[in-house]
Scaffold this motif. Structure first.
Motif, mmCIF file in Angstrom:
data_model
loop_
_atom_site.group_PDB
_atom_site.id
_atom_site.type_symbol
_atom_site.label_atom_id
_atom_site.label_comp_id
_atom_site.label_asym_id
_atom_site.label_seq_id
_atom_site.Cartn_x
_atom_site.Cartn_y
_atom_site.Cartn_z
ATOM 1 N N GLN A 1 0.828 -1.189 0.000
ATOM 2 C CA GLN A 1 0.000 0.000 0.000
ATOM 3 C C GLN A 1 0.862 1.239 0.000
ATOM 4 O O GLN A 1 1.874 1.324 0.709
ATOM 5 N N GLY A 2 0.489 2.232 -0.816
ATOM 6 C CA GLY A 2 1.206 3.492 -0.861
ATOM 7 C C GLY A 2 0.540 4.526 0.035
ATOM 8 O O GLY A 2 -0.328 4.215 0.846
ATOM 9 N N THR A 3 0.952 5.779 -0.137
ATOM 10 C CA THR A 3 0.386 6.883 0.625
ATOM 11 C C THR A 3 -0.869 7.389 -0.066
ATOM 12 O O THR A 3 -0.874 7.612 -1.279
ATOM 13 N N ILE A 4 -1.931 7.570 0.701
ATOM 14 C CA ILE A 4 -3.200 8.059 0.165
ATOM 15 C C ILE A 4 -3.289 9.564 0.387
ATOM 16 O O ILE A 4 -3.153 10.040 1.516
ATOM 17 N N SER A 5 -3.505 10.296 -0.690
ATOM 18 C CA SER A 5 -3.591 11.751 -0.597
ATOM 19 C C SER A 5 -4.962 12.173 -0.068
ATOM 20 O O SER A 5 -5.892 11.369 -0.009
ATOM 21 N N PRO A 6 -5.110 13.444 0.345
ATOM 22 C CA PRO A 6 -6.394 13.909 0.890
ATOM 23 C C PRO A 6 -7.541 13.777 -0.114
ATOM 24 O O PRO A 6 -7.324 13.812 -1.329
ATOM 25 N N MET A 7 -8.753 13.621 0.405
ATOM 26 C CA MET A 7 -9.945 13.522 -0.422
ATOM 27 C C MET A 7 -10.142 14.804 -1.224
ATOM 28 O O MET A 7 -9.967 15.908 -0.706
ATOM 29 N N ARG A 8 -10.504 14.645 -2.493
ATOM 30 C CA ARG A 8 -10.712 15.808 -3.349
ATOM 31 C C ARG A 8 -12.136 16.343 -3.211
ATOM 32 O O ARG A 8 -13.033 15.641 -2.756
ATOM 33 N N THR A 9 -12.301 17.568 -3.631
ATOM 34 C CA THR A 9 -13.602 18.220 -3.492
ATOM 35 C C THR A 9 -14.326 18.276 -4.838
ATOM 36 O O THR A 9 -13.707 18.167 -5.902
ATOM 37 N N ASP B 1 -2.874 7.254 -7.983
ATOM 38 C CA ASP B 1 -3.429 8.531 -7.540
ATOM 39 C C ASP B 1 -3.585 9.490 -8.711
ATOM 40 O O ASP B 1 -4.562 10.240 -8.784
ATOM 41 N N ALA B 2 -2.630 9.458 -9.651
ATOM 42 C CA ALA B 2 -2.737 10.309 -10.847
ATOM 43 C C ALA B 2 -3.949 9.908 -11.678
ATOM 44 O O ALA B 2 -4.624 10.766 -12.266
ATOM 45 N N ILE B 3 -4.248 8.608 -11.722
ATOM 46 C CA ILE B 3 -5.450 8.148 -12.430
ATOM 47 C C ILE B 3 -6.693 8.690 -11.738
ATOM 48 O O ILE B 3 -7.645 9.133 -12.394
ATOM 49 N N ASP B 4 -6.679 8.690 -10.413
ATOM 50 C CA ASP B 4 -7.813 9.214 -9.659
ATOM 51 C C ASP B 4 -8.036 10.695 -9.952
ATOM 52 O O ASP B 4 -9.184 11.130 -10.148
ATOM 53 N N VAL B 5 -6.962 11.460 -9.982
ATOM 54 C CA VAL B 5 -7.079 12.890 -10.297
ATOM 55 C C VAL B 5 -7.712 13.068 -11.677
ATOM 56 O O VAL B 5 -8.619 13.895 -11.871
ATOM 57 N N ASN C 1 -16.513 9.323 -1.100
ATOM 58 C CA ASN C 1 -17.141 9.394 0.217
ATOM 59 C C ASN C 1 -18.335 8.454 0.360
ATOM 60 O O ASN C 1 -19.148 8.612 1.282
ATOM 61 N N TYR C 2 -18.458 7.470 -0.521
ATOM 62 C CA TYR C 2 -19.488 6.439 -0.354
ATOM 63 C C TYR C 2 -19.043 5.520 0.776
ATOM 64 O O TYR C 2 -18.033 4.831 0.655
ATOM 65 N N SER C 3 -19.750 5.547 1.878
ATOM 66 C CA SER C 3 -19.318 4.836 3.096
ATOM 67 C C SER C 3 -17.877 5.197 3.447
ATOM 68 O O SER C 3 -17.095 4.360 3.893
ATOM 69 N N ALA C 4 -17.543 6.477 3.217
ATOM 70 C CA ALA C 4 -16.231 7.060 3.537
ATOM 71 C C ALA C 4 -15.108 6.582 2.619
ATOM 72 O O ALA C 4 -13.927 6.786 2.938
ATOM 73 N N TYR C 5 -15.424 5.974 1.465
ATOM 74 C CA TYR C 5 -14.364 5.658 0.500
ATOM 75 C C TYR C 5 -13.710 6.972 0.080
ATOM 76 O O TYR C 5 -14.406 7.928 -0.294
ATOM 77 N N PRO C 6 -12.363 7.045 0.101
ATOM 78 C CA PRO C 6 -11.711 8.348 -0.006
ATOM 79 C C PRO C 6 -11.398 8.860 -1.408
ATOM 80 O O PRO C 6 -10.858 9.952 -1.540
ATOM 81 N N LYS C 7 -11.737 8.108 -2.447
ATOM 82 C CA LYS C 7 -11.318 8.486 -3.790
ATOM 83 C C LYS C 7 -12.470 8.422 -4.789
ATOM 84 O O LYS C 7 -13.563 7.939 -4.487
ATOM 85 N N SER C 8 -12.198 8.868 -6.016
ATOM 86 C CA SER C 8 -13.229 8.995 -7.046
ATOM 87 C C SER C 8 -13.293 7.816 -8.000
ATOM 88 O O SER C 8 -14.171 7.770 -8.867
ATOM 89 N N VAL C 9 -12.376 6.873 -7.876
ATOM 90 C CA VAL C 9 -12.333 5.687 -8.722
ATOM 91 C C VAL C 9 -11.665 4.578 -7.913
ATOM 92 O O VAL C 9 -10.900 4.860 -6.984
ATOM 93 N N HIS D 1 -11.950 -2.745 -5.287
ATOM 94 C CA HIS D 1 -11.983 -1.653 -4.302
ATOM 95 C C HIS D 1 -10.597 -1.161 -3.882
ATOM 96 O O HIS D 1 -10.436 -0.613 -2.792
ATOM 97 N N GLY D 2 -9.602 -1.360 -4.753
ATOM 98 C CA GLY D 2 -8.288 -0.808 -4.477
ATOM 99 C C GLY D 2 -8.352 0.719 -4.417
ATOM 100 O O GLY D 2 -8.978 1.364 -5.261
ATOM 101 N N ILE D 3 -7.706 1.301 -3.412
ATOM 102 C CA ILE D 3 -7.725 2.757 -3.219
ATOM 103 C C ILE D 3 -6.531 3.385 -3.941
ATOM 104 O O ILE D 3 -5.387 3.011 -3.688
ATOM 105 N N PRO D 4 -6.766 4.340 -4.829
ATOM 106 C CA PRO D 4 -5.649 5.020 -5.497
ATOM 107 C C PRO D 4 -4.696 5.634 -4.477
ATOM 108 O O PRO D 4 -5.115 6.228 -3.487
ATOM 109 N N ASP D 5 -3.387 5.475 -4.755
ATOM 110 C CA ASP D 5 -2.380 6.002 -3.831
ATOM 111 C C ASP D 5 -1.107 6.321 -4.594
ATOM 112 O O ASP D 5 -1.132 6.494 -5.823
#
Length: 291
Positions: free
Chosen positions: A3-11, A69-73, A90-98, A108-112
């Motif tokens: 697992q890598g570092t997860i950046s802050p949730m985007r708005t 994470d770049a893919i998520d952006v 933020n679906y059930s607190a999921y922190p990313k957009s993809v 359900h891998g989290i972009p990082d």
């Protein structure tokens, strides 16, 4: 994979309509009609077209040397440009957009900050919320040059999805879908993940329709015209069992071997099925997954 570092949730800009969970992260479920109205189906077609278009562009963006994470952006920005809310955010607190699921990650891998390497495979799971409804689709892409075994896994996984789609018929039980998928996977000596399944979709991201990707005679819900749900088999080279990372989202194969997934959102019609995420922007059965 580590697992890598997860950046802050985007708005998301305030002018974009958002689902109820967007601010709180709390998902409240209700008894949504399984059979959709003509008007809801019309809106879902648009949401599904948006999702398939974003997925296609995101797949073209995949290459060695970029982070998930770049893919998520990129996916986040593509959704915003279309005035769509990225449903996972933020679906059930999921922190990313993809969701970005690499190699042995089932779903359900989290972009990082993880950098994609030549030879990886990565599933991108895109869902957009627009017009008060969701459209959900995913595909597995090659990162650079991929070994023959991974080519075959990805090819057969997409075939499994299409076998499941072809089994959709009004008046038939949902178990027909799992039977068709499992038969094709077993033919190629692959496993079918059982813990994660397809789902109803509409005004809610997930409704109470459950679509198993393996045969279970207890799956007796009868398909009716106007039903909308996803088919999204996860197929494994080795063990079909999973374990969870401590982030409570990422599911990986227990033996660390690779897995792939494909998904479409479907509408049951009077005489068969309409693939709502199968428009011009969709990843087609003959698409070259490597970019």
């Amino acid at each position: 994979m580590l697992q890598g570092t997860i950046s802050p949730m985007r708005t998301v800009p305030a002018h974009i309509p958002r689902p109820a969970y967007a601010d709180s992260g709390i998902v409240t479920r209700w008894a949504e009609d399984r059979v959709k109205s003509t008007e809801i189906i019309h809106r879902m077609r648009h949401a599904c077209t948006m999702a398939s278009d974003v997925l296609r562009l995101a797949g073209e963006f995949v290459r060695p040397g970029i982070t998930t994470d770049a893919i998520d952006v990129y996916v986040h920005d593509l959704c915003i440009e279309r005035d769509a809310y990225p449903s996972p955010l933020n679906y059930s607190a999921y922190p990313k957009s993809v969701c970005t699921s690499v190699n042995e990650v089932i779903c359900h891998g989290i972009p990082d900050s993880r950098v994609l390497q030549d030879g990886d495979i990565v599933n991108l799971d895109v869902t957009t919320y627009i017009g008060g409804v969701h459209g959900d689709t995913n595909a597995t892409f090659f990162v650079g040059e991929v070994d023959p075994a991974s080519h075959e896994l990805v090819k057969v996984t997409e075939e499994c999805m299409w076998h499941g789609i072809e089994a959709v018929r009004p008046g038939r039980p949902l178990s027909d879908i799992g039977r068709a998928i499992e038969a094709h996977a077993k033919k190629h000596r692959y496993g079918v993940v059982k813990a994660f399944i397809g789902h109803g979709i509409g005004e809610q991201f997930h409704t109470d329709i459950q679509v198993l990707h393996y045969y279970d005679p207890r799956s007796t819900t009868i398909m009716r015209p106007g039903m909308t749900f996803t088919i999204e088999p996860m197929i494994t080279v080795g063990a079909w069992q999973h374990r969870m990372w401590d982030d409570d989202w990422t599911a990986v194969t227990t033996d660390g071997k690779r897995t792939a997934q494909f998904e479409h959102t479907l509408l049951v019609t009077d005489d068969g099925v309409d693939v709502l995420t199968g428009g011009d922007g969709a990843v087609s059965p003959s698409a070259p997954w490597s970019r």
